[in-house]
Design an enzyme around this catalytic site. Sequence first.
Site, PDB file in Angstrom:
ATOM      1  N   GLY A 393      -2.529  -3.868  -2.013  1.00  0.00           N
ATOM      2  CA  GLY A 393      -3.522  -2.788  -1.918  1.00  0.00           C
ATOM      3  C   GLY A 393      -3.077  -1.653  -1.012  1.00  0.00           C
ATOM      4  N   VAL A 394      -1.977  -1.815  -0.294  1.00  0.00           N
ATOM      5  CA  VAL A 394      -1.369  -0.829   0.612  1.00  0.00           C
ATOM      6  C   VAL A 394      -2.387  -0.022   1.434  1.00  0.00           C
ATOM      7  CG1 VAL A 394       0.736  -0.672  -0.778  1.00  0.00           C
ATOM      8  CG2 VAL A 394      -1.018   1.037  -1.109  1.00  0.00           C
ATOM      9  N   CYS A 395      -3.470  -0.654   1.851  1.00  0.00           N
ATOM     10  CA  CYS A 395      -4.468   0.005   2.706  1.00  0.00           C
ATOM     11  C   CYS A 395      -5.029   1.267   2.088  1.00  0.00           C
ATOM     12  CB  CYS A 395      -3.883   0.375   4.073  1.00  0.00           C
ATOM     13  SG  CYS A 395      -3.883  -0.984   5.212  1.00  0.00           S
ATOM     14  N   ASN A 396      -5.187   1.294   0.775  1.00  0.00           N
ATOM     15  CA  ASN A 396      -5.717   2.498   0.153  1.00  0.00           C
ATOM     16  C   ASN A 396      -6.672   2.108  -0.969  1.00  0.00           C
ATOM     17  OD1 ASN A 396      -6.052   4.983  -1.252  1.00  0.00           O
ATOM     18  ND2 ASN A 396      -4.266   5.747  -0.157  1.00  0.00           N
TER      19      ASN A 396
END
Length: 823
Positions: A393-396
């Site tokens: 989810g790469v913090c986004n």
Amino acid sequence: MAGLNTRVDTGYNARVESFRDEEYPMLDGSIYLDHAGTTLYPKSLMDRFAKEMTANLFGNPHSASASSQLSTARIEDIRLRVLRFFSADPAEFDLVFVANTTAGIKLVADALRAGPDGFDYAYHQASHTSLVGVREEARNSLCLDDRLVDQWQKGDSPLGDDSGDRPILFAYPAQSNMDGHRYPLRWAEELRRGRKKTFTLLDAAALVCSSPLDLSQPETAPDFTVLSFYKIFGFPDLGALIVRREAEEALRPRRYFGGGTVDMVVCLKEQWHAAKTQFLHERLEDGTLPIHSIIVLDAAMDVHEQLFGSMRDVAAHTSFLSRRLYRGLKSLRHGNGEPVCVLYSQDSDSTDNRLGTGPVIAFNVRNSLGAWVSLTEVEKLAALKRFHIRTGGVCNPGGIASALGLEPWEMMQNFSSGFRCGTENDIIAGKPTGVIRASLGAMSTISDVDSFVNFVAEFYRDAAPTPILTNPVPLPHGQSWLQVHSISIYPIKSCGRFEVPSGVDWEVRPEGLAWDREWCLVHQGTGQALSQKRHPKMALIRPFIDFKKGELRIRYAGHIAAHAPRQITIPLSKNPSLFRSATPLSRSSRVCGEDIQAQTYALPEVNKFFSDILGVPCVLARFPPGGQGKSTRHSKAHLQKHQLSPPPTTKPALPGSFPPSPPDSDTGRASRRILLSNESPILAITLPSVDALNKQIKLAKPTSTEISPAVFRANIIIAPSVVDTRLLPYAEDSWSALRIGQHGYEMLGACRRCHMVCINQETAEKSEEPFVTLSKTRRFDGTVFFGVHMAYSGSQGVGSLTRERQFATVRVGDVVVPEWRVE
Ligand SMILES: *Cc1c(COP(=O)(O)O)cnc(C)c1O
């Protein structure tokens, strides 16, 4: 254009190649493609740091000693140098040192929250998680996409005008950390021109990794800009909040003060303090500054410039590499011509993005049959091959949702079916739950890019063309084509059906068709699930699933009291706040005599709606897939004895008195999960059997009306595809398996019937047919049967993972091929 770039860049690339092994010994042959996460620190910076620390004594600022004065002077010089690095005039901007981007964001949120009315918050969809979290501090908050930002600029404030003087904070990333998409700096100015007091918070953390940030125009600059230095220079672990002096007032309400931020504090009998007044940064930098980190920033800027030149040079180099990576991945094709990668980033040359795209490529991998390759699998293999990439989810959250087309209810669904950031089960319902991200930085090279493209090609390209599946043309037992005539689900047990529109692929799960019998109504006193047998009016409760709005709409088609609502909606998402009680052991309900643990809704108007209609105090409950213990149920269907005799002719032979076959659990067969259906995952009937039944009813009583197939409440109705092809009535009794489209189904046995088939599903009226005729023609061992139970058993035809197998679906018109039980 491409040729020019190649020429410009090869010299630069060669320079980086020449010093890379020496400057980055920690790489030790591995390839670093996670510059949107952290950049690597060069050895010469570490050497300079060590030298500086051993040669000088840096004391805690705020005192008169030589060591303290040295620190203070250096820090103030560096503060100015950093402002210059971003072309910001110190007369117009102040710079506050913070731990990282996130700390800068929190400082702004904290100050605005302390204002007399707090603040309203709008954030762009592409925001990093650290920006999203600010919404919890705001009075009202809203997530905006480009279209809404555009409307806002035209004067249409998204948060309405009823908030009085309360300021609005608008936050967005200068560049998305997910896919490198860039957003215009001019937004700040355009929103400031609006009627309401609006401040902008620019998250520049991803942009500044590889591009210059130009704050030379204070009129158009954002009010607050946050960034992390370790993403540019690799070291130090430090960040900054750059504040436009005109917006300083907005931060004044901050309440906390710490050592270093006040001129005087009175305690004991009176409580009073005087905040420092000269510079904003003095009031905001609580406690001792990270002295050594700030001092090494000077060296970091020097070394970076020596190695890589200006940020403009870095931007040219990284965008050249990024184009190469983009095109390399995009051009990979499987042997059958299908693309290997699905890219979410834009090509930075695409004409609709004048800002260009950051050197970040987000993508997913598919096999030649279109099935998604698991992210964790790619990540593990990449790690083994010594590539440093990021997946998931790469913090986004907003960026991922829009790239992957995930609706909020799907994300919550994934969450409640066990998905968490970083878990292995990352392909859910045929959709990936995250991305693979490769990001480039100043020290990346052409050979890094080429190695990575070669890696993807080597491991994920299927070279040989795979056989294309064709629909079979089978004619078993002299039958012709059969097809799926209609598909129905019954979202609320015992209530009306939702007919799957033609042309829609409906998900098939081991538990049954998606959304079938996921809800039920339970009696408030006994906890018993209500049934149409006792409450025929339930047939008039008609659910409609609206995926666009993410809701289940329920309309009542019968008579309703004057002021009562005819329709209610509930969200499809399993938002925990909708359900009753935080007690871990919610009360048991009973479905078909079985204790189950369903979640009951704590929505009084919803429960009143149903209670009023049925005249019984009841509550809506949900029994979502993926439960454990009492939150799971298992199929009870099994082969009936009459099905073991040869295919029935006109009059079925009534077998002798066998005991009924034992349930699955006793036979050692793997038991199948079901939701709230009575016996099995899927119920099918055939139209020829319904026709035969109607003929028999007419024969006995010519005035009787025809019964509708709907009374059997089947999920799938099967019929011959052409009118003149024959299918013997009750042939389904002799099927052992079905293939529908490309999916296999196992037949689990005939369906037992009760009086419920006598309820007209349109009017909720009861009659005696078809049960009377069924009892005469379809009774075996005292039990009446009509229709067959079945369960999804996997996809057929190919051994490898196909897109279809990853996400099984059924649609109206699918070809149905039965397999017959051999005696
Ligand atoms: C990395 C990053 C952040 C978070 O930075 P921290 O240093 O972890 O606080 C926020 N936004 C974007 C766009 C980022 O790339």
